[in-house]
Motif scaffolding. Structure first.
Motif: not given
Length: 305
Positions: A17-28
């Protein structure tokens, strides 16, 4: 399923789950839309994604599974909406490092809630890992603290508290899959943003990044993280999320040029190393328990005669 097998399964689910959520900060950070517009589309697209995934998993059993979650499921849905809102508003109002660092308090908050409300205690080794990771996160915060609007810092803390509360509530009812309730939390998020004037169509560029995040990365990330507490304590799921601090900050630095100071790099190494050691220790414990089951100690068998 043995205790060690259950723990390894939970840690693996949370780590994925963490690996999937890693790009979150960048894309926000990479989008240029107002926070309320971003929250609206994030909520709407996530609600659709969550529904599709839940239907594919349960089909005709989806409604009974939703009812099985009860009021605790509604709490998880509301807490998910609040944590998502806090994360997005935080990211839009302060440095990504600040938000990710404050989110690092989630394991401590989760452990305190578990102890105070559910009377669940953690092994000393887990407390040690949490303290080491929080120390590393503190190093990461020193160089960036104070940048941006204080609102961003406040909302990041709200997000951490809501996340810890959500995972603890899910942990309290392991026989129910609380991930099926996420669609309602996402719908609530979209409704609040729509009332605040967020129902506007972003530019094609921003629409692409929002869709990439909310239709590809986040749905799987949120569902896996929500399932994690069925197998391991909420504090340990939150602990795995510390990995996002390191990887998320690295992606923001790589693509957006938010260069972390030296102390942040040192803190990142501490967090990453502590989690690596934690994973290594858990895998060794799992292998040892399997070996004992397959090849029991003959000396112990002799004591029965």
């Amino acid at each position: 399923m043995t205790v060690e097998t259950t723990r390894i399964k939970g840690l693996t689910i949370a780590a994925l789950g963490v690996l999937f959520i890693t790009p979150d900060a960048l894309l926000v950070k990479i989008t240029s839309v107002d926070p309320v517009v971003f929250v609206f589309w994030r909520g709407l697209l996530l609600a659709i994604s969550f529904y599709v995934i839940s239907w594919l998993r349960y089909r005709s059993r989806l409604v009974p599974e939703i009812r099985k979650c009860g009021w605790k499921g509604l709490f998880c849905a509301g807490a998910f909406a609040i944590s998502t809102l806090g994360f997005v508003v935080g990211m839009k109002n302060t440095a990504a490092g600040n938000v990710l660092v404050i989110l690092n308090t989630a394991p401590v908050i989760a452990a305190v809630i578990a102890w105070a409300v559910w009377k669940e205690t953690l092994p000393l080794r887990t407390w040690a890992i949490i303290l080491v990771c929080v120390t590393g996160a503190t190093f990461m915060a020193i160089g960036e603290w104070g940048k941006g609007n204080p609102l961003g810092l406040i909302m990041a803390f709200v997000a951490a508290t809501a996340l810890a509360s959500n995972l603890n509530m899910a942990r309290s009812k392991p026989d129910s899959d609380m991930s099926v309730m996420l669609m309602f939390g996402a719908l609530l998020l979209a409704a609040v943003a729509a009332l605040a004037g967020g129902a506007h169509i972003p530019s094609p560029r921003d629409s692409f990044f929002i869709a990439l995040l909310c239709l590809v990365f986040l749905p799987m990330a949120c569902i896996l993280i929500q399932i994690g507490p069925r197998y391991i304590p909420a504090a340990e799921v939150s602990l795995m999320l510390l990995l996002e601090t390191v990887l998320g900050s690295f992606l923001v630095w790589l693509f957006l040029g938010e260069v972390p100071p030296r102390l942040s790099l040192i803190g990142g190494v501490i967090v990453f190393s502590a989690l690596a050691v934690h994973g290594w220790v858990e895998v060794r414990r799992y292998r040892r328990s399997r070996t004992q089951l397959i090849n029991p100690d003959p000396a112990r068998e002799d004591t029965h005669y």
